[in-house]
Write an enzyme that holds these catalytic residues in place. Structure first.
Site, PDB file in Angstrom:
ATOM      1  N   ASP A 260      -2.838  -7.822  -4.932  1.00 62.30           N
ATOM      2  CA  ASP A 260      -2.898  -7.820  -3.474  1.00 62.30           C
ATOM      3  C   ASP A 260      -3.829  -8.934  -3.143  1.00 62.30           C
ATOM      4  OD1 ASP A 260      -2.791  -7.549  -0.917  1.00 62.30           O
ATOM      5  OD2 ASP A 260      -2.973  -5.299  -0.922  1.00 62.30           O
TER       6      ASP A 260
HETATM    7  C1  BGC Z   1      -2.166  -6.089   2.261  1.00 60.10           C
HETATM    8  C2  BGC Z   1      -0.609  -6.048   1.634  1.00 60.10           C
HETATM    9  C3  BGC Z   1       0.197  -7.160   2.058  1.00 60.10           C
HETATM   10  C4  BGC Z   1      -0.633  -8.366   1.506  1.00 60.10           C
HETATM   11  C5  BGC Z   1      -0.024  -9.697   1.913  1.00 60.10           C
HETATM   12  C6  BGC Z   1      -2.933  -7.294   2.021  1.00 60.10           C
HETATM   13  O1  BGC Z   1      -4.080  -7.535   2.750  1.00 60.10           O
HETATM   14  O2  BGC Z   1      -2.949  -5.329   1.448  1.00 60.10           O
HETATM   15  O3  BGC Z   1       0.022  -4.875   1.933  1.00 60.10           O
HETATM   16  O4  BGC Z   1       1.363  -7.267   1.348  1.00 60.10           O
HETATM   17  O5  BGC Z   1      -1.877  -8.480   2.293  1.00 60.10           O
HETATM   18  O6  BGC Z   1       0.202 -10.055   2.976  1.00 60.10           O
END
Ligand code: BGC
Length: 768
Positions: free
Chosen positions: A308
């Site tokens: 993430d």
């Molecule tokens: C979130 C994810 C997301 C990623 C990309 C993160 O901050 O936890 O769910 O897919 O960002 O945008």
């Protein structure tokens, strides 16, 4: 080998409108041809190429201006493209530059990125990823349906699959082949700010919905790759706040949180995103047991694992398990990460190469990850098209996509209370709203399209009205459309309205001419840390508004637009009716009005337990000891609305549940017949929810386990039978050794208030 020619010829096939021969399937291709192709590409790659492939940056890193403060209009920066894609050979880009773009803008970005990537020695195309979580959320004008929590409330997996297919069509039309969806976290705590991004609290419902969504994304007419996130244990932090520590014993991890991931992996999901938090004191990005032993060995996942946002760096910046960035990278790669969502610096590939050169990470380990990334690019057809997902020859008409989203919104709306205390004829339910009188519409979510859509809509937090699609109605606009302008009196308030505003509303109200008040309650959009709360009690001003209107002696109908169950037990008795709308999307306003008017007979069922008190949140599958007690004066399990609740404008009763036998052997499939009777006057869609009950077990059993569910239409006045087949092998649990076990003994099955008992015995010896 230089592959550009291959890519560019694929590219031209894309730009002249798509040939069906370009159609890939996202389901992993296990052929020797693919292995040979991937191996042949890998052989041409230097360590630098490989480190680049494992790097993912955000779009801002290749645009004009400072990252996260881009110059407007957003546009690619040729110098940065050269640096990032050609010099550093970065293999993946994600996200938008802060807000939605039109499909044409998306094409400009992505074709610019792919053309730059084609200039590097290997010419390997970039894998572009986006969060398109309830439709193509970062594509302006896209069809936006309910968020996952609302989709779960439909209990209609076929519809959810169709909705995901449609989302994939619009994501593909934007030139994007990879979606960071679905969320398969199981929502066990209403405080958690991403509750609404889930399919609710029951692992079985989350699993079935997750599989439907993965198949919709990956096997529809315009396939894109799905990402199962956030693996695993993200949704149950102790404090309820985003990305704070979770303590989840392995038994519970395997019983509650892993099954949806296991089911979606079996369904062929292409990628997985890792939980940013820590579980049992170990950040998941550094946890070899979770990322390799369980994921690769137990669950057999062969796809690609992406971190993430910035989570490798957080191993030293936040979690303090690594002394510096380089140690953090070593830790994460050894734990099992394939691609790092860096996403805002250029150091990752260089540090990764240093680690290999110093012998701290083997090149064989790097090859493993790069092979998975190349395989995913191959499965998506990117080597044939030059990086864009092959688009459809014929796009379905927008109306057909809108039809599915609107249907999903309608099916999600859940009627939780409908009483007659103020009905025209006492005792009649208050809904649907008949008559001809004036309807007061008020409340902070009544005139906000954003409140119906939630986070990740147009922008990350979903609050900026600039990116709303013009013409999509708010709740009050749909109320006017459905009931007629002259019946609706609108008293608009924002989220921060005061007692003085409440006094104004009640002062201007004529209780004689006002038939009822519809109060739109809820929250404004949020996600991640910005949605963390200290208390889940519903805001005082909203409760005061309901109380004041109730005090005027008119019926009050509450409609809740929001993604988590906030508590309001003192106010609830003052509501004559209560409708949960979740975050129903751009077609939700009309769906709400159609339910309130009776144009649509509601069929949604609550996919979570709505707590009565802020500190008393328990799930439907709590243990027997949570039930003890009324006599001892402890608070027993007494939620405001139970899991699976949902009324309709008819009355469908479960009259019996019957089995073919009362004793079954291990391995048998149990044939179950449930009888339903519609004693009302409207045909109704009924969701039959079947629970199993293990009467005695070596690990304390839950009072109920959701085993199966089916949706049927029960015509007015009709009696019908519904059949279920449940395998005795599915009656087990994670036992003392942390492995799945089925124990013989006494069991029950339940649908609503009908139960039946049976005995499960070991297979007899004379069984053939
Ligand atoms: C979130 C994810 C997301 C990623 C990309 C993160 O901050 O936890 O769910 O897919 O960002 O945008």
């Amino acid at each position: 080998m230089r592959l550009n020619t291959v890519f560019l010829s694929g590219f031209s096939c894309m730009s002249i409108g798509f040939l069906s021969s370009c159609r890939p399937s996202v389901a992993p291709d296990l052929s020797e041809k693919k292995t040979a192709f991937v191996d042949s590409v890998l052989r041409t790659m230097s360590l630098e190429d490989k480190a680049g492939e494992m790097t993912q940056l955000t779009l801002d890193m290749v645009c004009v201006g400072k990252p996260f403060k881009l110059e407007k209009p957003h546009r690619l920066d040729t110098t940065k493209l050269q640096k990032v894609l050609v010099d550093l050979k970065v293999g993946s880009i994600l996200n938008c530059g802060g807000h939605a773009y039109s499909p044409a803008q998306w094409h400009e970005f992505i074709s610019g990125i792919q053309s730059a990537a084609a200039q590097k020695t290997t010419g390997i195309p970039v894998l572009y990823g986006i969060d398109a979580i309830h439709g193509a959320t970062y594509t302006s004008g896209a069809v936006l349906g309910p968020q996952q929590i609302g989709l779960a409330a439909t209990w209609d997996t076929a519809l959810v699959r169709k909705f995901a297919e449609n989302a994939a069509i619009e994501v593909t039309a934007s030139g994007i082949p990879w979606n960071f969806s679905p969320v398969l976290d199981v929502a066990r705590d209403a405080r958690w700010p991403r509750f609404w991004e889930t399919f609710g609290e029951a692992p079985k419902l989350v699993s079935d919905m997750g599989v439907a969504m993965v198949k919709g994304y990956q096997e529809g007419p315009a396939p894109i790759a799905a990402t199962l996130k956030h693996y695993v244990g993200y949704s149950r932090p102790l404090t309820g706040k985003d990305r704070t520590p979770a303590w989840i014993p392995e038994r519970q991890l395997r019983q509650i949180f892993l099954p949806p991931f296991a089911a979606a992996i079996d369904a062929g999901a292409a990628s997985i995103m890792v939980n940013s938090g820590e579980v049992n004191g170990i950040p998941v990005h550094a946890d070899h047991h979770i990322l390799t032993d369980i994921l690769r060995e137990d669950l057999g996942f062969e796809g690609m694992v992406v971190t993430d946002w910035e989570d490798i760096k957080y191993l030293f910046k936040r979690h303090k398990v690594a002394a510096n960035y380089k140690d953090a990278i070593e830790m994460a790669i050894h734990a099992g990460i394939d691609m790092s969502m860096v996403p805002g610096d250029l150091k990752f590939p260089g540090l990764l190469m240093e680690l290999v050169r110093e012998g701290r990470i083997s090149e064989a380990r790097i090859d493993e990850s790069v092979r998975r990334i190349l395989s995913m690019k191959y499965d998506l057809g990117l080597f044939r098209t030059g990086g864009m997902p092959p688009a459809l020859a014929d796009y379905p008409a927008k109306e057909s996509l809108e039809g599915t989203a609107a249907r999903a919104a309608l099916e999600s709306i859940t009627l939780l209370k409908n009483e007659g205390q103020h009905a025209v004829n006492e005792g009649d339910p208050i809904l649907p709203i008949g008559g001809k009188g004036r309807i007061l519409v008020t409340g902070p979510t009544a005139n906000s399209l954003n409140a119906l859509n939630g986070g990740w809509t147009g922008t990350w937090q979903g609050r900026d009205t600039t990116y709303n699609t013009p013409g999509r109605p708010t709740a009050v606009e749909s109320m006017r459309e459905v009931f007629g302008e002259d019946r609706i009196a609108f008293a608009g308030v924002d989220m921060d309205f005061t007692d003085a505003d409440v006094a104004d509303i009640t002062r201007n109200l004529n209780p004689v001419t006002t038939q009822c008040a519809v109060v739109f309650l809820g929250e404004m959009p949020y996600t991640e840390g910005k949605g963390s709360v200290e208390d889940i009690e519903l805001f005082d001003n909203q409760q005061n508004l309901v109380k004041a209107l109730h005090g005027k002696g008119i019926p009050v109908i509450g409609v809740y637009a929001g993604g988590r169950p906030r508590t309001f037990s003192n106010m609830e008795p003052m509501l004559d009716a209560f409708v949960m709308a979740y975050l129903p999307g751009d077609y939700g306003a009309r769906a709400i009005a159609d339910v309130l008017s009776g144009n649509f007979n509601p069929s949604g069922r609550l996919p979570f337990t709505w707590p009565r008190y802020a500190s008393a949140h328990l799930t439907y599958d709590h243990k027997h000891t949570e039930n003890l007690s009324a006599k001892l004066d402890w608070g027993d399990f007494n939620p405001l609305y139970t899991f699976g609740s949902g009324l309709s404008y008819s009355n469908v009763e479960t009259t019996s549940i019957a089995l073919t036998d009362s004793v079954f052997q291990m391995g048998d499939v149990i044939d179950i017949t449930v009888s339903l009777q519609n004693t009302g006057t409207r045909s109704t869609t009924e969701t039959v929810i079947l629970y199993s009950q293990d009467r005695v077990a070596s690990i304390t059993p839950s009072v109920d386990e959701l085993k199966a569910f089916k949706q049927v239409v029960v015509p007015a006045g009709a009696t019908i039978e519904v059949n279920f087949n449940v395998s005795t092998e599915g009656l087990g649990f994670i036992g003392q050794e942390n492995t799945y076990t089925v124990e013989p003994g006494a069991f029950g099955l339940r649908v609503k208030d009908q139960t039946v008992d049976f005995e499960l015995i070991q297979q007899s010896n004379n069984n053939p």
